[in-house]
Design a protein around this motif. Structure first.
Motif, PDB file in Angstrom:
ATOM      1  N   ILE A  70       0.831  -1.212   0.000  1.00 32.99           N
ATOM      2  CA  ILE A  70       0.000   0.000   0.000  1.00 32.99           C
ATOM      3  C   ILE A  70       0.866   1.264   0.000  1.00 32.99           C
ATOM      4  CG2 ILE A  70      -1.871  -1.177   1.217  1.00 32.99           C
ATOM      5  CD1 ILE A  70      -0.972   0.446   3.754  1.00 32.99           C
ATOM      6  N   PRO A  71       0.337   2.345  -0.584  1.00 36.42           N
ATOM      7  CA  PRO A  71       0.999   3.641  -0.399  1.00 36.42           C
ATOM      8  C   PRO A  71       0.658   4.176   0.982  1.00 36.42           C
ATOM      9  CG  PRO A  71      -0.997   3.931  -1.688  1.00 36.42           C
ATOM     10  CD  PRO A  71      -0.858   2.443  -1.441  1.00 36.42           C
ATOM     11  N   ILE A  72       1.609   4.794   1.637  1.00 35.95           N
ATOM     12  CA  ILE A  72       1.313   5.492   2.886  1.00 35.95           C
ATOM     13  C   ILE A  72       0.817   6.875   2.482  1.00 35.95           C
ATOM     14  CG2 ILE A  72       2.217   6.308   5.079  1.00 35.95           C
ATOM     15  CD1 ILE A  72       2.089   3.245   4.768  1.00 35.95           C
ATOM     16  N   ASP A  73      -0.480   7.104   2.687  1.00 40.50           N
ATOM     17  CA  ASP A  73      -1.105   8.320   2.178  1.00 40.50           C
ATOM     18  C   ASP A  73      -1.975   8.971   3.254  1.00 40.50           C
ATOM     19  OD1 ASP A  73      -3.246   6.499   2.199  1.00 40.50           O
ATOM     20  OD2 ASP A  73      -4.240   7.589   0.576  1.00 40.50           O
ATOM     21  N   GLY A 145      12.380   8.784  -2.506  1.00 37.36           N
ATOM     22  CA  GLY A 145      11.286   7.984  -3.020  1.00 37.36           C
ATOM     23  C   GLY A 145       9.975   8.238  -2.294  1.00 37.36           C
ATOM     24  N   ARG A 146       9.004   7.361  -2.543  1.00 37.59           N
ATOM     25  CA  ARG A 146       7.714   7.426  -1.875  1.00 37.59           C
ATOM     26  C   ARG A 146       7.748   6.547  -0.624  1.00 37.59           C
ATOM     27  NH1 ARG A 146       6.014   6.943  -7.455  1.00 37.59           N
ATOM     28  NH2 ARG A 146       4.961   8.856  -8.154  1.00 37.59           N
ATOM     29  N   VAL A 147       6.851   6.842   0.315  1.00 34.78           N
ATOM     30  CA  VAL A 147       6.733   6.007   1.508  1.00 34.78           C
ATOM     31  C   VAL A 147       5.656   4.950   1.225  1.00 34.78           C
ATOM     32  CG1 VAL A 147       6.371   5.931   3.990  1.00 34.78           C
ATOM     33  CG2 VAL A 147       7.279   8.015   2.928  1.00 34.78           C
ATOM     34  N   ASN A 148       6.057   3.701   1.233  1.00 30.90           N
ATOM     35  CA  ASN A 148       5.143   2.587   1.002  1.00 30.90           C
ATOM     36  C   ASN A 148       5.149   1.656   2.198  1.00 30.90           C
ATOM     37  OD1 ASN A 148       4.538   3.471  -1.647  1.00 30.90           O
ATOM     38  ND2 ASN A 148       6.362   2.446  -2.453  1.00 30.90           N
ATOM     39  N   GLY A 149       4.110   0.866   2.323  1.00 32.64           N
ATOM     40  CA  GLY A 149       4.017  -0.104   3.403  1.00 32.64           C
ATOM     41  C   GLY A 149       3.478  -1.421   2.894  1.00 32.64           C
ATOM     42  N   THR A 150       3.509  -2.417   3.750  1.00 33.52           N
ATOM     43  CA  THR A 150       2.954  -3.733   3.441  1.00 33.52           C
ATOM     44  C   THR A 150       2.072  -4.167   4.596  1.00 33.52           C
ATOM     45  OG1 THR A 150       4.932  -4.333   2.170  1.00 33.52           O
ATOM     46  CG2 THR A 150       3.478  -6.122   2.853  1.00 33.52           C
ATOM     47  N   VAL A 151       0.820  -4.501   4.265  1.00 40.43           N
ATOM     48  CA  VAL A 151      -0.130  -4.986   5.265  1.00 40.43           C
ATOM     49  C   VAL A 151      -0.322  -6.482   5.069  1.00 40.43           C
ATOM     50  CG1 VAL A 151      -2.459  -4.814   6.206  1.00 40.43           C
ATOM     51  CG2 VAL A 151      -1.325  -2.772   5.329  1.00 40.43           C
ATOM     52  N   GLY A 152      -0.126  -7.258   6.132  1.00 41.70           N
ATOM     53  CA  GLY A 152      -0.403  -8.687   6.095  1.00 41.70           C
ATOM     54  C   GLY A 152      -1.836  -8.938   6.517  1.00 41.70           C
ATOM     55  N   VAL A 153      -2.613  -9.594   5.661  1.00 42.94           N
ATOM     56  CA  VAL A 153      -4.041  -9.814   5.898  1.00 42.94           C
ATOM     57  C   VAL A 153      -4.322 -11.311   5.983  1.00 42.94           C
ATOM     58  CG1 VAL A 153      -6.375  -9.519   4.946  1.00 42.94           C
ATOM     59  CG2 VAL A 153      -4.694  -7.670   4.736  1.00 42.94           C
ATOM     60  N   ILE A 154      -5.193 -11.695   6.907  1.00 43.99           N
ATOM     61  CA  ILE A 154      -5.671 -13.080   7.009  1.00 43.99           C
ATOM     62  C   ILE A 154      -7.194 -13.051   6.912  1.00 43.99           C
ATOM     63  CG2 ILE A 154      -5.736 -15.185   8.398  1.00 43.99           C
ATOM     64  CD1 ILE A 154      -3.224 -14.210   9.822  1.00 43.99           C
ATOM     65  N   GLY A 155      -7.750 -13.950   6.097  1.00 46.09           N
ATOM     66  CA  GLY A 155      -9.193 -14.020   5.930  1.00 46.09           C
ATOM     67  C   GLY A 155      -9.753 -15.320   6.491  1.00 46.09           C
ATOM     68  N   GLN A 156     -11.080 -15.355   6.626  1.00 41.14           N
ATOM     69  CA  GLN A 156     -11.746 -16.535   7.176  1.00 41.14           C
ATOM     70  C   GLN A 156     -12.665 -17.228   6.175  1.00 41.14           C
ATOM     71  OE1 GLN A 156     -13.224 -16.002  11.346  1.00 41.14           O
ATOM     72  NE2 GLN A 156     -12.621 -13.878  11.039  1.00 41.14           N
ATOM     73  N   ALA A 157     -12.964 -16.590   5.066  1.00 32.78           N
ATOM     74  CA  ALA A 157     -13.852 -17.188   4.070  1.00 32.78           C
ATOM     75  C   ALA A 157     -13.673 -16.446   2.750  1.00 32.78           C
ATOM     76  CB  ALA A 157     -15.317 -17.110   4.522  1.00 32.78           C
ATOM     77  N   MET A 179       5.865  11.417   0.785  1.00 35.88           N
ATOM     78  CA  MET A 179       7.182  11.199   0.206  1.00 35.88           C
ATOM     79  C   MET A 179       8.212  11.046   1.331  1.00 35.88           C
ATOM     80  SD  MET A 179       6.479  11.226  -2.999  1.00 35.88           S
ATOM     81  CE  MET A 179       8.134  11.275  -3.724  1.00 35.88           C
ATOM     82  N   GLN A 180       9.274  10.315   1.022  1.00 32.64           N
ATOM     83  CA  GLN A 180      10.321  10.117   2.029  1.00 32.64           C
ATOM     84  C   GLN A 180      10.941  11.443   2.470  1.00 32.64           C
ATOM     85  OE1 GLN A 180      11.028   7.377   3.554  1.00 32.64           O
ATOM     86  NE2 GLN A 180      10.479   5.649   2.252  1.00 32.64           N
ATOM     87  N   ARG A 181      10.987  12.415   1.582  1.00 31.42           N
ATOM     88  CA  ARG A 181      11.567  13.713   1.950  1.00 31.42           C
ATOM     89  C   ARG A 181      10.737  14.430   3.017  1.00 31.42           C
ATOM     90  NH1 ARG A 181       8.391  17.402  -0.694  1.00 31.42           N
ATOM     91  NH2 ARG A 181       7.266  16.636  -2.532  1.00 31.42           N
ATOM     92  N   GLN A 182       9.501  13.970   3.237  1.00 27.16           N
ATOM     93  CA  GLN A 182       8.636  14.585   4.247  1.00 27.16           C
ATOM     94  C   GLN A 182       8.725  13.883   5.603  1.00 27.16           C
ATOM     95  OE1 GLN A 182       5.123  13.992   1.852  1.00 27.16           O
ATOM     96  NE2 GLN A 182       5.085  16.125   1.176  1.00 27.16           N
ATOM     97  N   ALA A 183       9.642  12.912   5.714  1.00 31.73           N
ATOM     98  CA  ALA A 183       9.737  12.106   6.928  1.00 31.73           C
ATOM     99  C   ALA A 183      10.803  12.641   7.878  1.00 31.73           C
ATOM    100  CB  ALA A 183      10.055  10.655   6.570  1.00 31.73           C
TER     101      ALA A 183
END
Length: 316
Positions: A70-73, A145-157, A179-183
């Motif tokens: 995901i983008p961090i937005d 660069g841009r600030v991005n993330g990764t979300v781990g998701v688990i589903g049930q059905a 953006m990373q320059r804003q961090a």
């Protein structure tokens, strides 16, 4: 025949009123770079004796999980923070009409579930994952660069893929990426000048309830003890942080992303413990040290992690 392409895929999600039941409305398109959420069924090999060649294999139970990049937005991130930590406390940003403050805190005993429809319109294929929970969030800060993330998701059905959407007409968040320059990275409320990179993983440590349900899926997802761990890589310019780490003294650590005074994300940890790293000399260049860290709840039992999101969204 049209073939599915990632550039045309969409993800629409909504929080559930009844767990594992997809809502009839209220879906939002969620911006993403990748979507690994999928149903997987392994094979169980034949175990009968009496012949050298095996008999037929059988399909095993269903596993529903995957990582979503995901983008961090400014706006859609609020959906994921709610999924990770529960509903926020929201209110007006005092003196700034049309702007709001959303405060998310770790430590909730229960977390909301959501349905997510994975859409591939070219095929067409619309696959609804139900009873989903967000397990982890990973994020890295660096110079460019841009600030991005990764979300781990688990589903049930999950429903059998359909040829038309079951998500109605989803709404859309306005996309405004950080953006990373804003961090910046703050230790004890002071911005640090020598941070080369920083990363963290927040985890709900979801426990998959492996009950006999008769439908091949798990029986539930229970949040266990949360964790917030990561790394700070710094140019060696002072003994100060080494002294703090050696003494076992906690620091207050914050990751801050700022577009303006009314458009901002702060990830604050009031009590963080540091490892004591080496500082090897690896050549004529600058000397760096990598501090790993673990966050803890504060001494008054307040949240281990508080995420404060400032934007124009009224509520999540």
């Amino acid at each position: 025949m049209a073939r599915g392409r990632g550039e045309r895929s969409l993800a629409a999600a909504a929080f559930e009123s009844t767990e594992k039941t997809a809502p009839a409305s209220g879906f939002y398109f969620l911006p993403h770079m990748s979507n690994g959420l999928a149903l997987d069924r392994g094979l169980v090999e034949d175990d009968l004796v009496g012949t050298r060649d095996p008999g037929d294999a059988d399909l095993d139970v269903a596993n529903v999980a995957g990582d979503i990049g995901i983008p961090i937005d400014l706006e859609a991130l609020g959906f994921w923070l709610k999924a990770l930590m529960g509903a926020p406390t929201s209110g007006d940003n005092s003196g700034n009409s049309g702007y709001y403050i959303h405060t998310f805190e770790s430590g909730a005993w229960s977390l909301p579930s959501f349905s997510l429809e994975k859409q591939v319109p070219d095929v067409p294929s619309y696959e609804m994952f139900r009873g989903c929970r967000a397990d982890t969030l990973r994020l890295t800060l660096q110079r460019g660069g841009r600030v991005n993330g990764t979300v781990g998701v688990i589903g049930q059905a999950v429903t059998t893929p359909a040829s038309s959407t079951a998500a109605g007409t989803p709404s859309s968040y306005a996309l405004s990426r950080f953006m990373q320059r804003q961090a910046s990275v703050e230790i004890d409320a002071s911005a640090q000048a020598n941070v080369v990179s920083a990363d963290f993983t927040f985890s709900n440590n979801l426990d998959q309830v492996d009950t006999v349900t008769g439908d091949e899926f798990i029986g539930g997802l229970d949040p266990m003890r949360a964790a917030m761990t990561g790394n700070l890589r710094l140019r060696f310019a002072s003994e100060s942080l080494f002294t703090t780490a050696k003494a076992g003294t906690p620091i207050a650590l914050s990751f801050v992303l700022t577009k303006s005074a009314t458009e901002k994300l702060t990830l604050a940890m009031p009590r963080v413990f540091l490892s004591v790293p080496g500082r090897p000399v690896e050549g004529p260049g600058g000397i760096e040290a990598n501090f790993s860290f673990m966050a803890a709840r504060d001494t008054d039992d307040s949240a281990m992690l508080t995420a404060t999101l400032l934007n124009t969204v009224e509520s999540y």
